[in-house]
Write a protein that holds these residues in place. Sequence first.
Motif, PDB file in Angstrom:
ATOM      1  N   ALA A  93      -3.955 -10.792   4.365  1.00  0.00           N
ATOM      2  CA  ALA A  93      -4.556  -9.512   3.979  1.00  0.00           C
ATOM      3  C   ALA A  93      -5.097  -9.534   2.554  1.00  0.00           C
ATOM      4  O   ALA A  93      -5.895  -8.669   2.176  1.00  0.00           O
TER       5      ALA A  93
ATOM      6  N   THR B  39       3.707   3.610  15.117  1.00  0.00           N
ATOM      7  CA  THR B  39       2.795   3.069  14.114  1.00  0.00           C
ATOM      8  C   THR B  39       3.551   2.087  13.215  1.00  0.00           C
ATOM      9  O   THR B  39       4.765   1.902  13.335  1.00  0.00           O
TER      10      THR B  39
ATOM     11  N   TYR C 241      -1.602  -1.951   6.619  1.00  0.00           N
ATOM     12  CA  TYR C 241      -1.015  -3.180   7.143  1.00  0.00           C
ATOM     13  C   TYR C 241       0.484  -3.021   7.417  1.00  0.00           C
ATOM     14  O   TYR C 241       1.155  -2.200   6.779  1.00  0.00           O
TER      15      TYR C 241
ATOM     16  N   GLN D 211       0.861  -1.185   0.000  1.00  0.00           N
ATOM     17  CA  GLN D 211       0.000   0.000   0.000  1.00  0.00           C
ATOM     18  C   GLN D 211       0.896   1.233   0.000  1.00  0.00           C
ATOM     19  O   GLN D 211       1.804   1.346   0.825  1.00  0.00           O
TER      20      GLN D 211
ATOM     21  N   ARG E 255     -11.328  -1.045   3.458  1.00  0.00           N
ATOM     22  CA  ARG E 255     -11.067  -1.570   4.801  1.00  0.00           C
ATOM     23  C   ARG E 255     -10.519  -0.482   5.727  1.00  0.00           C
ATOM     24  O   ARG E 255     -10.608  -0.591   6.942  1.00  0.00           O
ATOM     25  N   ASN E 256      -9.897   0.537   5.128  1.00  0.00           N
ATOM     26  CA  ASN E 256      -9.293   1.636   5.884  1.00  0.00           C
ATOM     27  C   ASN E 256      -8.257   1.127   6.885  1.00  0.00           C
ATOM     28  O   ASN E 256      -8.159   1.606   8.016  1.00  0.00           O
ATOM     29  N   VAL E 257      -7.468   0.132   6.419  1.00  0.00           N
ATOM     30  CA  VAL E 257      -6.428  -0.471   7.251  1.00  0.00           C
ATOM     31  C   VAL E 257      -5.083  -0.332   6.542  1.00  0.00           C
ATOM     32  O   VAL E 257      -4.965  -0.671   5.361  1.00  0.00           O
TER      33      VAL E 257
ATOM     34  N   SER F 102     -10.082  -2.915  -1.742  1.00  0.00           N
ATOM     35  CA  SER F 102      -9.292  -3.137  -0.523  1.00  0.00           C
ATOM     36  C   SER F 102      -9.061  -1.841   0.254  1.00  0.00           C
ATOM     37  O   SER F 102      -8.791  -1.883   1.468  1.00  0.00           O
ATOM     38  N   HIS F 103      -9.171  -0.693  -0.413  1.00  0.00           N
ATOM     39  CA  HIS F 103      -9.029   0.584   0.288  1.00  0.00           C
ATOM     40  C   HIS F 103     -10.185   0.834   1.250  1.00  0.00           C
ATOM     41  O   HIS F 103     -10.062   1.608   2.197  1.00  0.00           O
TER      42      HIS F 103
ATOM     43  N   LEU G 145      -4.436   3.466  -0.214  1.00  0.00           N
ATOM     44  CA  LEU G 145      -4.667   2.309   0.650  1.00  0.00           C
ATOM     45  C   LEU G 145      -4.960   1.030  -0.134  1.00  0.00           C
ATOM     46  O   LEU G 145      -5.021  -0.052   0.457  1.00  0.00           O
TER      47      LEU G 145
END
Length: 305
Positions: free
Chosen positions: A209, A265, A189, A146, A185-187, A182-183, A231
Motif C-alpha cells: 500500500a 468491513t 486498508y 490511516q 485513492r479513497n481506500v 494517498s487519500h 485517509l
Amino acid sequence: MEVAFSKSNIKKLLPNPVSVDLAERYVLSEEQHRFYQDNGFLVIKDLIDFASLYNYKRRFMQMCNGLVETGSSTIVRERALVEKGLKGEDAINKISEVHYDEVFMTYTEHPKLLHVLSQLIGKDITVVNSMIINKPPGTGIHPPHQDLFYFPFRPADKIIGAWTAIDNVTRDNGCLFVLPRSHKRNVLYPHGHLQGANKLYHGILEQTAYDESQFSHLEMSPGDTVFFHPLIIHGSGPNVSKNYRKCVTAHYANSECQYIDVSGTVQEGVAREVEAEAKRRGFSLSFQDTWRFKSKQVLGVRSNL
C-alpha cells in the motif's frame, strides 16, 4: 443550519471559556486550500503561541507527577519502556482524551485552530478525540496507518486531524511522515497489530500500500501545526535521540457526519477491541456509542455526532 463565524457569537458557541484572544483568526489562502485538497495534509507555521505550548507542557508534567486529577483522561505508558523498569515521564507515551481538561481544552478550542478547521470541514465542529503525546527516548515507531480506521462515521472529507509540535520535532526524535496524495485513492486498508506496537496502535497490513521512499518527513518547530485527511497514510519514526518529543493533537468532524455500521468491513475487528476496552472500564457501549460518549461540540450546532 449555518452559523456565522464572528467574535460576538464565538463566545456563545464555545461550551467553555478559552484563555486566549477570541478575535484570533487564520485565513487560508487559495494555495493552502488547494494544497490540502491535493496532498491530504497542510502544515501551518507558528499557528499556536509559545505561552499556550508552555501551559500544555506544564499540565502534562502535573498529570505525570500526580499533582492534578486526570479526570476523564487516560495515561498510556510505552510497554517496552515499562519492561525496562522506566517510570513517570520516561515511560509515558501519551495522555489521551484531554479535551475536557481545563488546560488542554484551550488547544482543542483554540479560536485560531477552529477558524482553520471551519474553512476545511465546515462551521459545525465536534472534537472526537485528543491527546498529548510525549514520545520519550527509546520509543518505537508508530507504523503507517490511516486514522479513518478508528472512526465509525462518515464522510471522510468532513473529518480532519490537527497535530501541533510542542518541542522541536526532527527525524531523530520521531517526526511524523506522510504519503502525499494517498487519500486520493479513497481506500481504507486492512489494519492490524504489528510487532512491538502498543495496544490499539494498528498499522496497515498490506505493505504494497505504500513505498517508504515516497514518505514526506515533517520536521517542525514548536507551534507549527499540521492538518491531515483521515485517509492519508502516515505514521511517526522512533525516538533515537536523548530528548522527549511532545505534541498535542486532536481529531474533529463536521457535526453533520453520520454514524455507520462497520460490520463486515475492515473496521469490524477494531470495533470489537474498543467495545472490549469500554467493558473492561465498566461501560457497556457499542463502538458508535463509545465515540458519542467522548465527543464534544466545540463550534456551531451539534446534530448527528
